[in-house]
Design a protein around this motif. Sequence first.
Motif, short mmCIF file in Angstrom:
data_model
loop_
_atom_site.label_atom_id
_atom_site.label_comp_id
_atom_site.label_asym_id
_atom_site.label_seq_id
_atom_site.Cartn_x
_atom_site.Cartn_y
_atom_site.Cartn_z
N ALA A 2 0.83 -1.21 0.00
CA ALA A 2 0.00 0.00 0.00
C ALA A 2 0.86 1.25 0.00
O ALA A 2 0.56 2.23 -0.68
CB ALA A 2 -0.94 -0.01 1.20
N SER A 3 1.94 1.21 0.77
CA SER A 3 2.84 2.36 0.82
C SER A 3 3.51 2.58 -0.54
O SER A 3 3.63 3.72 -1.00
CB SER A 3 3.89 2.13 1.90
N LEU A 4 3.95 1.50 -1.17
CA LEU A 4 4.57 1.60 -2.49
C LEU A 4 3.58 2.16 -3.51
O LEU A 4 3.92 3.04 -4.31
CB LEU A 4 5.09 0.24 -2.93
N ALA A 5 2.35 1.65 -3.49
CA ALA A 5 1.33 2.12 -4.41
C ALA A 5 1.04 3.61 -4.19
O ALA A 5 0.86 4.36 -5.16
CB ALA A 5 0.04 1.30 -4.25
N THR A 6 1.02 4.03 -2.93
CA THR A 6 0.79 5.45 -2.62
C THR A 6 1.90 6.32 -3.19
O THR A 6 1.64 7.37 -3.79
CB THR A 6 0.67 5.66 -1.10
N TRP A 7 3.13 5.89 -3.02
CA TRP A 7 4.27 6.66 -3.54
C TRP A 7 4.28 6.70 -5.06
O TRP A 7 4.60 7.73 -5.66
CB TRP A 7 5.59 6.12 -3.00
N ILE A 8 3.90 5.61 -5.69
CA ILE A 8 3.83 5.58 -7.16
C ILE A 8 2.73 6.54 -7.63
O ILE A 8 2.93 7.32 -8.57
CB ILE A 8 3.60 4.15 -7.67
N TYR A 9 1.57 6.49 -6.97
CA TYR A 9 0.47 7.38 -7.33
C TYR A 9 0.89 8.84 -7.16
O TYR A 9 0.70 9.66 -8.06
CB TYR A 9 -0.77 7.08 -6.47
N LEU A 10 1.48 9.18 -6.01
CA LEU A 10 1.89 10.56 -5.75
C LEU A 10 2.99 11.00 -6.72
O LEU A 10 3.02 12.17 -7.12
CB LEU A 10 2.34 10.72 -4.30
N GLY A 11 3.87 10.08 -7.09
CA GLY A 11 4.89 10.40 -8.09
C GLY A 11 4.27 10.76 -9.43
O GLY A 11 4.67 11.72 -10.09
N GLY A 12 3.26 9.98 -9.83
CA GLY A 12 2.55 10.29 -11.08
C GLY A 12 1.83 11.61 -11.01
O GLY A 12 1.85 12.40 -11.96
N VAL A 13 1.18 11.89 -9.87
CA VAL A 13 0.51 13.18 -9.68
C VAL A 13 1.52 14.31 -9.82
O VAL A 13 1.27 15.31 -10.49
CB VAL A 13 -0.22 13.24 -8.31
N PHE A 14 2.68 14.14 -9.18
CA PHE A 14 3.71 15.18 -9.23
C PHE A 14 4.18 15.42 -10.66
O PHE A 14 4.32 16.57 -11.10
CB PHE A 14 4.90 14.80 -8.34
N GLN A 95 -7.86 18.85 -17.19
CA GLN A 95 -6.47 18.86 -16.73
C GLN A 95 -6.38 18.40 -15.28
O GLN A 95 -5.50 17.61 -14.93
CB GLN A 95 -5.88 20.27 -16.88
N VAL A 96 -7.29 18.86 -14.44
CA VAL A 96 -7.31 18.42 -13.04
C VAL A 96 -7.60 16.93 -12.96
O VAL A 96 -6.97 16.20 -12.18
CB VAL A 96 -8.35 19.24 -12.23
N MET A 97 -8.52 16.46 -13.79
CA MET A 97 -8.83 15.03 -13.80
C MET A 97 -7.61 14.22 -14.24
O MET A 97 -7.35 13.15 -13.70
CB MET A 97 -10.02 14.74 -14.72
N GLN A 98 -6.85 14.73 -15.21
CA GLN A 98 -5.65 14.02 -15.66
C GLN A 98 -4.58 14.01 -14.57
O GLN A 98 -3.84 13.04 -14.45
CB GLN A 98 -5.11 14.65 -16.94
N ILE A 99 -4.52 15.07 -13.78
CA ILE A 99 -3.55 15.09 -12.68
C ILE A 99 -3.92 14.04 -11.64
O ILE A 99 -3.08 13.28 -11.17
CB ILE A 99 -3.48 16.49 -12.04
N LEU A 100 -5.19 14.00 -11.27
CA LEU A 100 -5.64 13.09 -10.21
C LEU A 100 -5.75 11.64 -10.68
O LEU A 100 -5.49 10.71 -9.91
CB LEU A 100 -6.98 13.55 -9.65
N LEU A 101 -6.16 11.46 -11.93
CA LEU A 101 -6.38 10.10 -12.45
C LEU A 101 -5.41 9.80 -13.58
O LEU A 101 -5.78 9.20 -14.60
CB LEU A 101 -7.83 9.97 -12.95
N TRP A 102 -4.16 10.16 -13.42
CA TRP A 102 -3.14 10.03 -14.46
C TRP A 102 -2.96 8.59 -14.93
O TRP A 102 -2.56 8.35 -16.06
CB TRP A 102 -1.80 10.57 -13.97
N TRP A 103 -3.29 7.64 -14.12
CA TRP A 103 -3.09 6.23 -14.42
C TRP A 103 -4.20 5.66 -15.30
O TRP A 103 -4.09 4.57 -15.84
CB TRP A 103 -3.04 5.43 -13.13
N ASN A 104 -5.29 6.42 -15.48
CA ASN A 104 -6.45 5.93 -16.23
C ASN A 104 -6.37 6.38 -17.69
O ASN A 104 -6.48 7.57 -17.97
CB ASN A 104 -7.73 6.47 -15.58
#
Length: 118
Positions: A2-14, A95-104
């Motif tokens: 879960a921690s790894l997934a969170t960091w990957i998600y936040l990295g993508g957001v960044f 653009q906001v949706m792409q920032i938050l849901l970059w993985w989709n």
Amino acid sequence: WASLATWIYLGGVFVVLAGSLWQLFRLSERVRSARRVPFRETRIIVSDKIRSPFSFFNYIFVGSEQMDGRQLPHIVAHELAHVRLGHSIDSVFIQVMQILLWWNPFVWLWGRSLKEVH
């Protein structure tokens, strides 16, 4: 995990947020460095760096070579319609949706489709 997934998600957001901020910075640089022409409720931004006309909120961006042509009234009328219909709000929203849901991938396809429609 879960921690790894969170960091990957936040990295993508960044990464996506940084790209969006860079685009916004470049847009503001164009506004500051280009010639500004007040027109009705908008401002026309004229620059050699603009290849294709577009609008963003109350700004209409036009290339220098397009200012002398007969197409200018048509270009401005077209871009004024985008300004009046609030298409910039749609663009900011996606653009906001792409920032938050970059993985989709569907969010990215939605953004591309929105650009085509506009």
